[in-house]
Design a protein around this motif. Structure first.
Motif, short mmCIF file in Angstrom:
data_model
loop_
_atom_site.label_atom_id
_atom_site.label_comp_id
_atom_site.label_asym_id
_atom_site.label_seq_id
_atom_site.Cartn_x
_atom_site.Cartn_y
_atom_site.Cartn_z
N ASP A 171 35.52 31.45 42.68
CA ASP A 171 34.19 31.22 43.24
C ASP A 171 33.08 31.28 42.19
OD1 ASP A 171 34.16 33.90 42.70
OD2 ASP A 171 33.86 34.55 44.77
N ASP A 172 33.46 31.49 40.93
CA ASP A 172 32.47 31.50 39.84
C ASP A 172 33.17 31.05 38.57
OD1 ASP A 172 30.58 31.95 37.89
OD2 ASP A 172 30.14 34.01 38.49
N TRP A 173 32.99 29.77 38.22
CA TRP A 173 33.74 29.20 37.08
C TRP A 173 33.25 29.75 35.74
CZ3 TRP A 173 34.43 23.29 38.53
CH2 TRP A 173 35.16 23.21 39.73
N GLY A 196 35.72 26.84 29.22
CA GLY A 196 34.79 27.00 28.10
C GLY A 196 33.78 25.87 28.04
N ALA A 197 34.22 24.65 28.37
CA ALA A 197 33.31 23.51 28.40
C ALA A 197 32.34 23.62 29.57
CB ALA A 197 34.10 22.20 28.48
N ASN A 235 31.76 25.58 41.19
CA ASN A 235 31.54 26.84 41.89
C ASN A 235 30.87 27.79 40.91
OD1 ASN A 235 32.89 25.87 44.13
ND2 ASN A 235 34.84 26.79 43.57
N SER A 236 29.84 28.50 41.36
CA SER A 236 29.13 29.38 40.45
C SER A 236 28.51 30.54 41.21
CB SER A 236 28.04 28.61 39.69
OG SER A 236 27.13 28.01 40.59
N LEU A 242 25.70 24.23 39.64
CA LEU A 242 25.78 23.84 38.24
C LEU A 242 26.68 22.63 38.06
CD1 LEU A 242 26.21 27.39 36.70
CD2 LEU A 242 24.09 26.12 37.00
N ALA A 243 26.28 21.73 37.18
CA ALA A 243 27.09 20.53 36.92
C ALA A 243 28.37 20.92 36.19
CB ALA A 243 26.30 19.52 36.09
N MET A 244 29.44 20.18 36.50
CA MET A 244 30.75 20.41 35.89
C MET A 244 30.81 19.65 34.57
SD MET A 244 33.81 21.25 35.39
CE MET A 244 35.56 20.90 35.35
N THR A 245 30.62 20.35 33.46
CA THR A 245 30.60 19.71 32.15
C THR A 245 31.97 19.74 31.46
OG1 THR A 245 29.72 21.81 31.31
CG2 THR A 245 28.15 20.02 31.70
#
Length: 368
Positions: A171-173, A196-197, A235-236, A242-245
Motif C-alpha cells: 500500500d506504499d511503494w 528504486g525508480a 500506491n503511496s 504519485l506517478a509510477m516512474t
C-alpha cells in the motif's frame, strides 16, 4: 480482414514506403509511409536517401507472414529525420502505447533535468533524508541504507533486493523500497529494483514541488512537442496519487523516438537544449554491469555492444517488457523504436534484437 485485402494492403505498404512518393493508409489508420505532421519530425523516404531497402522489405514480409509475432510498431530515424514507420498490429500512428520499463530511461531524463534546474543538488544526494516521515519505521533496518544516493538508484546499485511483484500488492511503494533487505553494500553490485525508480519520481516531486505529470510536461514533453501521454499512478502513503516512474508510461511510438533522438543529439531537440549534454554523457556511461546479459548499465539506460558482420557497434537502449525498445546508435546517427504485445513472453519479447541484427542495421552499415 480478408486475406486478399491483407495482401493488397501489404503490397501498397511496400510500394509506398520504398518506392513511391505518396502517403497511404489502410483501413485501421496505420501509416504506411512517414507523413509530415505537426509533431516536430522532419520526414524522408529511404528511397530518396539511396539506401538498399530489400532487407527492410523482407523484414515486413516476415512480420506479415507471422514469423515474428506481436510486433505493433517499427520506427527508424536517420540523421534527424523519420525515414521508416510501420504499424503492423492493432495500434496506429495516433495511439499511445505502454512503454513498460522503458519508462525508467525517461525517468532518468527527468532526474537530469531536475539537477540541471537546481531542484536537486546532484546525483550524489542521499535519498533517505528526503523522507523524514519514515524515520524509525523502516523494516530490515541497516545504517547502510542512509548511504543510498540518487546515483545508486539510477545505476541499480542501491543494494536493495528488488521484489517487483510484491511491490504491486503493497500500500506504499515508496516505503516498500526502503523496507527491502540489503543484499549488498550500496554501490557494490547491480541489483534491479523497480521500486528504486519509483522513489526517484517522488524525489523529483519533493525537490521541485511539482507532480511528475506537471514536471514532465513542462520540462520534457512540451519542449519535445509531446501532447499525448499517460502516467500510471502508484500506491503511496496517504494515497498521494504519485506517478509510477518505474514503468508503464504511455506514449506514441513517434514520441518514444524523440526521446532517443534527444539522447543522440546530446540533449537537444530542434535546436533547444532540453537536458544538459553532461547528463546525457553520465546517463550512457556504464556505471554498473547488468545481471541480465552482462551488459553495461548507465543511469537507467543499457549500453549494448552488438557485432554485425563481425563489426562491433555500440548503442544505448531503453528496454520494456513485451517488446518496448528505444535504441540509439551514435556511430550510425540512427534511432529505432519498437513496440510489442508479447508481455511476459520470452524469447518473443526480444524479437526486435533479431530484426535489428538481421534486417535493419546491415542496411545502414552498408550505407555509411
Amino acid at each position: 480482414m480478408p486475406r486478399v485485402l491483407r495482401f493488397f494492403c501489404f503490397t501498397v505498404f511496400l510500394l509506398t514506403v520504398f518506392g513511391c512518393h505518396f502517403a497511404s493508409t489502410d483501413e485501421t489508420g496505420t501509416t504506411l509511409k512517414p507523413q509530415k505532421r505537426s509533431d516536430g519530425w522532419q520526414v524522408s523516404s529511404l528511397a530518396d536517401k539511396n539506401f538498399d531497402t530489400n532487407l527492410l522489405m523482407n523484414m515486413m514480409e516476415a512480420i506479415e507472414k507471422g514469423k515474428y509475432v506481436g510486433i505493433s510498431s517499427v520506427l527508424i530515424a536517420k540523421n534527424n529525420e523519420l525515414v521508416f514507420e510501420a504499424y503492423p498490429g492493432k495500434f496506429g500512428i495516433n495511439d499511445i502505447h505502454s512503454t513498460r520499463s522503458a519508462s525508467k530511461s525517461i525517468t532518468s531524463v527527468l532526474v537530469g533535468i531536475a539537477i540541471d534546474k537546481g531542484y536537486l543538488s546532484s546525483e550524489h544526494e542521499k535519498v533517505l533524508p528526503m523522507f523524514p516521515e519514515y524515520e524509525g519505521k523502516i523494516a530490515a533496518w541497516s545504517e547502510q541504507k542512509l548511504d543510498i544516493s540518487l546515483h545508486h538508484l539510477l545505476s541499480m546499485t542501491s543494494g536493495v533486493k528488488g521484489n517487483e511483484s510484491a511491490m504491486y500488492h503493497s500500500d506504499d511503494w515508496i516505503k516498500f523500497f526502503f523496507d527491502q533487505p540489503l543484499v549488498n553494500t550500496p554501490g557494490r553490485a547491480f541489483s534491479y529494483a523497480t521500486s528504486g525508480a519509483v522513489v526517484l519520481g517522488n524525489v523529483i516531486t519533493r525537490g521541485s514541488k511539482k507532480r511528475i505529470p506537471e514536471f514532465s510536461n513542462t520540462y520534457l514533453f512540451e519542449p519535445l512537442g509531446i501532447t499525448e501521454y499517460k502516467w500510471p499512478i502508484t500506491n503511496s502513503l496517504g494515497s498521494q496519487g504519485l506517478a509510477m516512474t518505474g514503468g508503464g508510461l504511455q506514449l506514441r511510438p513517434r514520441d518514444m523516438l524523440k526521446i532517443g533522438q534527444l539522447y543522440l543529439n546530446n540533449g537537444t531537440w530542434n535546436g533547444q537544449q532540453v537536458v544538459s549534454k553532461r547528463w546525457i554523457e553520465k546517463s550512457v556511461y556504464p556505471h554498473s554491469v547488468s545481471d541480465l546479459y552482462g551488459e553495461g548499465y548507465g543511469y537507467l539506460w543499457r549500453i549494448i555492444e552488438r557485432k554485425i558482420n563481425g563489426k562491433p557497434l555500440i548503442s544505448y537502449e531503453a528496454w520494456g517488457n513485451g517488446g518496448q525498445f528505444i535504441m540509439v546508435f551514435p556511430e550510425l546517427e540512427l534511432v529505432t523504436v519498437f513496440t510489442g504485445e508479447n508481455y511476459g513472453k520470452f524469447p518473443e519479447t526480444e524479437q526486435p534484437f533479431e530484426l535489428l541484427d538481421k534486417f535493419i542495421l546491415p542496411v545502414f552499415l552498408k550505407g555509411k
